[in-house]
Design a protein around this motif. Structure first.
Motif, short mmCIF file in Angstrom:
data_model
loop_
_atom_site.label_atom_id
_atom_site.label_comp_id
_atom_site.label_asym_id
_atom_site.label_seq_id
_atom_site.Cartn_x
_atom_site.Cartn_y
_atom_site.Cartn_z
N SER A 21 0.81 -1.22 0.00
CA SER A 21 0.00 0.00 0.00
C SER A 21 0.85 1.27 0.00
N PHE A 22 2.10 1.18 0.45
CA PHE A 22 2.98 2.35 0.43
C PHE A 22 3.37 2.73 -0.99
N GLY A 23 3.19 1.83 -1.94
CA GLY A 23 3.57 2.11 -3.31
C GLY A 23 5.07 1.97 -3.50
N ALA A 24 5.63 2.79 -4.39
CA ALA A 24 7.06 2.69 -4.71
C ALA A 24 7.66 4.07 -4.87
N GLU A 25 8.92 4.19 -4.51
CA GLU A 25 9.63 5.45 -4.71
C GLU A 25 10.09 5.55 -6.17
N PRO A 26 10.03 6.74 -6.76
CA PRO A 26 10.54 6.91 -8.12
C PRO A 26 12.04 6.61 -8.19
N THR A 27 12.43 5.93 -9.25
CA THR A 27 13.84 5.60 -9.46
C THR A 27 14.17 5.80 -10.93
N GLY A 28 15.45 5.66 -11.26
CA GLY A 28 15.89 5.64 -12.64
C GLY A 28 15.50 6.86 -13.44
N ALA A 29 15.00 6.62 -14.66
CA ALA A 29 14.64 7.72 -15.56
C ALA A 29 13.54 8.59 -14.97
N PRO A 220 -1.20 23.63 -11.39
CA PRO A 220 -0.67 23.71 -10.04
C PRO A 220 -1.74 23.57 -8.95
N ALA A 221 -1.30 23.14 -7.79
CA ALA A 221 -2.10 23.10 -6.57
C ALA A 221 -1.15 23.37 -5.41
N ARG A 222 -1.72 23.67 -4.26
CA ARG A 222 -0.91 24.03 -3.07
C ARG A 222 -1.15 22.98 -1.99
N HIS A 223 -0.33 21.94 -2.01
CA HIS A 223 -0.59 20.81 -1.12
C HIS A 223 0.74 20.12 -0.79
N PHE A 224 0.74 18.80 -0.68
CA PHE A 224 1.95 18.02 -0.45
C PHE A 224 1.64 16.58 -0.80
N CYS A 225 2.57 15.66 -0.56
CA CYS A 225 2.39 14.29 -1.05
C CYS A 225 2.96 13.31 -0.05
N GLY A 226 2.85 12.03 -0.38
CA GLY A 226 3.53 10.98 0.38
C GLY A 226 2.61 9.91 0.93
N ARG A 227 3.13 8.67 0.96
CA ARG A 227 2.38 7.52 1.46
C ARG A 227 3.17 6.74 2.51
#
Length: 400
Positions: A21-29, A220-227
């Motif tokens: 459920s945490f998903g995945a961190e961006p990597t590589g390209a 654009p939006a004014r927020h944040f992210c993360g799981r």
């Protein structure tokens, strides 16, 4: 050391233990593209205007307010929320005007626009949480099973928080042939959950993609992210513009109010309908969520400064995510609309409507609400039972 997997690094082993459920961190390209983004600086994505991403003030004070017994009761309906019995037959008939919206609860909306079907922020899971046994539980059932929704041309995700990006929902949609339009970095989560890269349209702010005759633009939006537990801020958040041959619509995602709504309206508006976040606000996070008054202001900015189109309030009614009373966003939005002279739709979850047709306008939440105060009105401190006619001595303008 010998044996299978003995050469894996500790970091690789930890990645394998990361909950799905945490998903995945961006990597590589993908990560390289993120680092090249004009909206990425000092190792994280930046907001269009400065914003505090976490709660302000005392955590102890917030906990006292959030868990206070009487306040907790006000944050839930007193009975069953009236869900419209949406059927596949309802949605199979093309909209007479070319544009139809169906609010599925929270920020989920099915938009049928100029012969295409766009599904925003679908959350069909029981909880907006990384765990199936804990976290905010939905207050009403989904209006229609996902399998009976019918084909969708594109699923649009505003950001990767759990109440907008839902693992079981995405995994179910991954088995279809729908496309996914997501902010930059969010594609890493979807690929881990089984969405092929070929079906991803991953956009930075002000980038666009074509789906059939539709043009989708991440704005654009004014927020944040993360799981995850360690939030690296490597996934972007966005509002969205969808433009067809005859109609234009806007979905705010989650956002605090900022001056950029005027720029979005100037570049892409005016809109036939906007879907605007008006719930889960608090004095503890004023920068990243809007009050109903701010949501109305954002809609007017998007329309060039004057009433126009139809506003559909979203991000309220389905999950208990903030200290305000459950019915307050609906009441406050109605007041703000009357003051501004703006058309607003108040559908029950699952109730389709066409912005150019008759709008659902009943205050259906009043029959299910505890008595609430109206702190946005003048005078303050006057308690009125929901459902009663407003007193003559109450100023609609309030002190916004």
């Amino acid at each position: 050391m010998t044996g299978t997997g003995s050469d894996r690094s500790p970091r690789a082993r930890l990645r394998e233990l990361r909950p799905e459920s945490f998903g995945a961190e961006p990597t590589g390209a993908r990560l390289a593209r993120i680092r090249r983004s004009p909206n990425f600086a000092d190792g994280i994505f930046q907001n269009p205007e400065p914003a505090r991403r976490g709660p302000s003030g005392s955590g102890v004070e917030f906990a006292k307010i959030y868990f206070e017994k009487e306040g907790r009761a006000r944050r839930a309906p007193t009975g069953a929320i009236p869900v419209h019995p949406t059927t596949l037959a309802d949605l199979a008939r093309p909209p007479a005007t070319g544009l139809r919206l169906t609010w599925m609860g929270h920020s989920g909306v099915l938009a049928e626009i100029d012969g295409h079907r766009v599904l925003f922020d679908p959350v069909w899971g029981d909880r907006c949480s990384p765990f199936p046994f804990a976290g905010p539980k939905r207050l009403h059932p989904v209006p229609v099973p996902l399998a009976e929704l019918g084909p969708v041309d594109v699923v649009v995700i505003s950001h990767d928080h759990y109440d907008h990006l839902d693992l079981p929902t995405i995994k179910a949609l991954a088995t279809t042939d729908t496309l996914f339009a997501v902010p930059l970095g969010v594609g890493a989560h979807l690929e881990r959950w089984g969405v092929p890269a070929s079906r991803l349209r991953e956009l930075d702010w002000n980038e666009s993609t074509e789906v059939g005759e539709l043009r989708l633009t991440a704005t654009p939006a004014r927020h944040f992210c993360g799981r995850g537990l360690r939030n690296k801020q490597h996934t972007l958040w966005a509002s969205w513009v969808v433009r067809g041959p005859a109609h234009r619509i806007f979905h705010s995602g989650d956002t605090g109010y900022f001056s950029g709504f005027k720029d979005i309206g100037a570049a892409h508006g005016p809109f036939d309908a906007t879907m605007i976040q008006i719930g889960a606000y608090s004095e503890f996070w004023t920068d990243i969520h809007m009050t109903p008054a701010e949501g109305m202001r954002a809609h007017l900015d998007l329309q060039g400064g004057a009433p126009g189109g139809v506003l559909l309030p979203i991000h309220w009614g389905t999950f208990n995510l903030a200290p305000h009373p459950w019915a307050e966003p609906g009441e406050w939005t109605r007041d703000a609309a009357e003051e501004a002279g703006q058309a607003v739709a108040f559908p029950r979850p699952g109730e389709p409507f066409e912005p150019a047709g008759k709008l659902p306008g009943e205050s259906w939440w009043r029959a299910l609400s505890h008595p609430i105060t109206y702190p946005w009105r003048i005078p303050r401190g006057v308690e009125v039972a929901t459902g009663e006619t407003r007193s003559d001595d109450l100023d609609l303008a309030g002190d916004r």
